[in-house]
Scaffold this motif. Structure first.
Motif, PDB file in Angstrom:
ATOM      1  N   GLU A 128       0.819  -1.204   0.000  1.00 16.62           N
ATOM      2  CA  GLU A 128       0.000   0.000   0.000  1.00 16.62           C
ATOM      3  C   GLU A 128       0.853   1.254   0.000  1.00 16.62           C
ATOM      4  O   GLU A 128       0.476   2.273  -0.586  1.00 16.62           O
ATOM      5  CB  GLU A 128      -0.918  -0.007   1.221  1.00 16.62           C
ATOM      6  N   TYR A 152      -1.160 -14.713  10.765  1.00 12.90           N
ATOM      7  CA  TYR A 152      -1.466 -13.862   9.612  1.00 12.90           C
ATOM      8  C   TYR A 152      -2.188 -14.659   8.540  1.00 12.90           C
ATOM      9  O   TYR A 152      -1.792 -15.775   8.200  1.00 12.90           O
ATOM     10  CB  TYR A 152      -0.179 -13.259   9.054  1.00 12.90           C
ATOM     11  N   ASN A 153      -3.246 -14.083   7.958  1.00 15.59           N
ATOM     12  CA  ASN A 153      -4.025 -14.815   6.957  1.00 15.59           C
ATOM     13  C   ASN A 153      -4.285 -13.973   5.716  1.00 15.59           C
ATOM     14  O   ASN A 153      -5.348 -14.068   5.103  1.00 15.59           O
ATOM     15  CB  ASN A 153      -5.335 -15.319   7.552  1.00 15.59           C
ATOM     16  N   THR A 154      -3.325 -13.135   5.327  1.00 19.28           N
ATOM     17  CA  THR A 154      -3.447 -12.365   4.099  1.00 19.28           C
ATOM     18  C   THR A 154      -3.192 -13.270   2.892  1.00 19.28           C
ATOM     19  O   THR A 154      -2.669 -14.381   3.021  1.00 19.28           O
ATOM     20  CB  THR A 154      -2.430 -11.225   4.085  1.00 19.28           C
ATOM     21  N   MET A 155      -3.540 -12.794   1.718  1.00 14.67           N
ATOM     22  CA  MET A 155      -3.318 -13.570   0.495  1.00 14.67           C
ATOM     23  C   MET A 155      -1.846 -13.961   0.329  1.00 14.67           C
ATOM     24  O   MET A 155      -1.544 -15.126   0.069  1.00 14.67           O
ATOM     25  CB  MET A 155      -3.812 -12.787  -0.719  1.00 14.67           C
ATOM     26  N   GLU A 166     -13.678 -10.561  -1.404  1.00 12.60           N
ATOM     27  CA  GLU A 166     -12.399 -11.059  -0.915  1.00 12.60           C
ATOM     28  C   GLU A 166     -12.400 -12.579  -0.753  1.00 12.60           C
ATOM     29  O   GLU A 166     -11.409 -13.244  -1.055  1.00 12.60           O
ATOM     30  CB  GLU A 166     -12.061 -10.387   0.413  1.00 12.60           C
ATOM     31  N   LEU A 188      -9.845 -15.579  -2.203  1.00 11.16           N
ATOM     32  CA  LEU A 188      -9.186 -16.568  -1.353  1.00 11.16           C
ATOM     33  C   LEU A 188      -9.516 -17.988  -1.796  1.00 11.16           C
ATOM     34  O   LEU A 188      -8.639 -18.856  -1.845  1.00 11.16           O
ATOM     35  CB  LEU A 188      -9.607 -16.365   0.099  1.00 11.16           C
TER      36      LEU A 188
END
Length: 429
Positions: free
Chosen positions: A43, A123-126, A154, A158
């Motif tokens: 970002e 952590y569970n981001t892409m 989203e 996933l």
């Protein structure tokens, strides 16, 4: 071992100095001679800015669009990472995806223990999920992936990456309403995980997904635990005749254990062995972790939503002694946030003997209301005494400044630390 010179599922120019790695990371601070670095756009800045740091740390290779030392050079590092993840995931015989408004991480830990599976860290981001799939996709063991969302569309992204064989929805409640809009929106978006997969839903979520097999406790449940008993020492129940004991656990943990046993039943894993592993599960800090002692501290401060706080308060009510709730603001509740805080506060007053609120909506959450965490601590630490049971719960607000966190009453992990420090400092009568 991740060998950049082996066949890759994407087109790349591989530097001759690139070496095999044990795992991948998108955080240059985690790179080492065994951990390769993926330079992704962020970002605020691009991961390419950290290539030199990663190489200096000994990264075996770097996945990037730049021509640098030990590079696996591609047109788009993000798309290459996801293509690699999808290819490795396809080699695994069982992948379980877990979502829900409450209890995802707890369910993940119990499911993984029951299945003896590899599972996602916090952590569970892409990108995190992609790195996890690449590292463990060919391990031959089941994988359990936590799939949290807060945006429309989203979950579809996933699911496109993970392709879970079993999709699980633990619960549906008021969370991320600013983006998802309503409970119907929450259920619709989270329900995407059930499409094209064998589905399992917790009993609380079952009304939103008629016809999908259920797990938990009660009549008519597809995979039901029986004879549930919850005490301050933990939870006990039976599943298909197998006794299960979970030390220092609440009903939420017991429901997660039933999920794990349901998955092992489908996978053909011996239930007795799975039940034994469940007894040793340790959830990460901040997720209903009970600290017994002169007075008991229930650390549930990792995050909060109305459904999660209500469940924690119900667990608090099972303890003997004077029960104290310490609640802070719940985030992302949209236009109804004051009403929802007031509803939670009313439940706290029914379940606890003494109620504390802090930050925005402090007066709704507790009879003793404080504008900031330091103000709260000044009173709380002089009030708590031997035999008390103190529940601490609020949303984290991790992207906020420390000053705003203190003002808004989010991130109450500091309250847990102060209570544990006070408890060890000496006896209070």
């Amino acid at each position: 071992m991740l060998d950049p010179h082996a066949a890759l599922p994407f087109t790349a120019d591989v530097h001759p100095g690139a070496r095999p790695a044990l795992r991948l990371t998108w955080d240059s601070r985690e790179t080492s001679p065994e951990v390769a670095f993926v330079a992704l756009p962020g970002e605020r800045m691009h991961g390419n800015r950290f290539l030199e740091a990663a190489l200096s740390a000994g990264a075996p290779f770097v996945l990037t669009d730049l021509d640098v030392e030990r590079a696996v050079r591609v047109t788009d590092a993000r798309e290459a990472l996801f293509a690699w993840a999808r290819a490795e995931r396809a080699r695994n015989p069982l992948v379980v995806g877990i979502t829900g408004s409450v209890g995802k991480t707890t369910a993940k830990n119990y499911a993984a223990a029951a299945l003896e599976a590899h599972f996602m860290p916090v952590y569970n981001t892409m990108p995190a999920i992609a790195c996890f799939l690449i590292e463990f996709g060919g391990s031959g063991r089941p994988l359990v992936v936590e799939m949290g969302i807060d945006q429309v569309g989203e979950m579809a992204e996933l699911v496109g990456l993970v392709h879970p064989d079993v999709g699980v929805v633990t619960s549906i409640g008021e969370a991320h309403l600013e983006q998802l809009g309503s409970l119907e929106g929450v259920a619709r978006e989270k329900g995407v995980i059930l499409q094209g997969a064998r589905g399992l839903v917790g009993t609380q979520a079952a009304p939103w997904y008629p016809g999908v097999p259920t797990y938990g406790f009660g009549e008519g449940v597809t995979y039901a635990g029986e004879n549930l008993e919850v005490t301050p020492e933990g939870a006990r129940f039976t599943f298909r005749g197998v006794p299960v004991t979970l030390p220092l656990a609440s009903r939420v943990q017991a429901e997660a254990a039933v999920l794990g046993l349901a998955l092992t039943l489908e996978a053909g894993v011996p239930l007795e062995d799975a039940a034994a592993r469940l007894a040793g599960v340790q959830v990460p800090g901040g997720r209903y972790r009970v600290h017994p002692g002169r007075f008991t501290v229930i650390d549930d401060a990792y995050n909060a939503s109305p459904l999660a706080v209500t469940a924690a308060l119900d667990a608090l009510a099972t303890f003997p002694g004077r029960r104290i709730s310490v609640l802070g603001r719940m985030l992302e509740l949209g236009d109804t946030e004051r009403e929802l805080h007031a509803r939670v506060g009313a439940h706290a007053r029914q379940r606890a003997d003494l109620t504390f609120g802090v930050g925005a909506f402090a007066a709704e959450l507790g009879d003793r209301a404080y504008p900031t965490v330091p103000d709260l601590l000044a009173d709380l630490l002089t009030e708590v005494r031997d035999g008390d049971v103190v529940l601490v719960k609020a949303s984290r607000g991790i992207s906020w400044t420390p000053e705003r966190r203190a003002q808004e009453g989010v991130g109450l992990d500091v309250v847990v630390e102060a209570l544990l420090g006070e408890r060890s400092a000496g006896s209070r009568q």
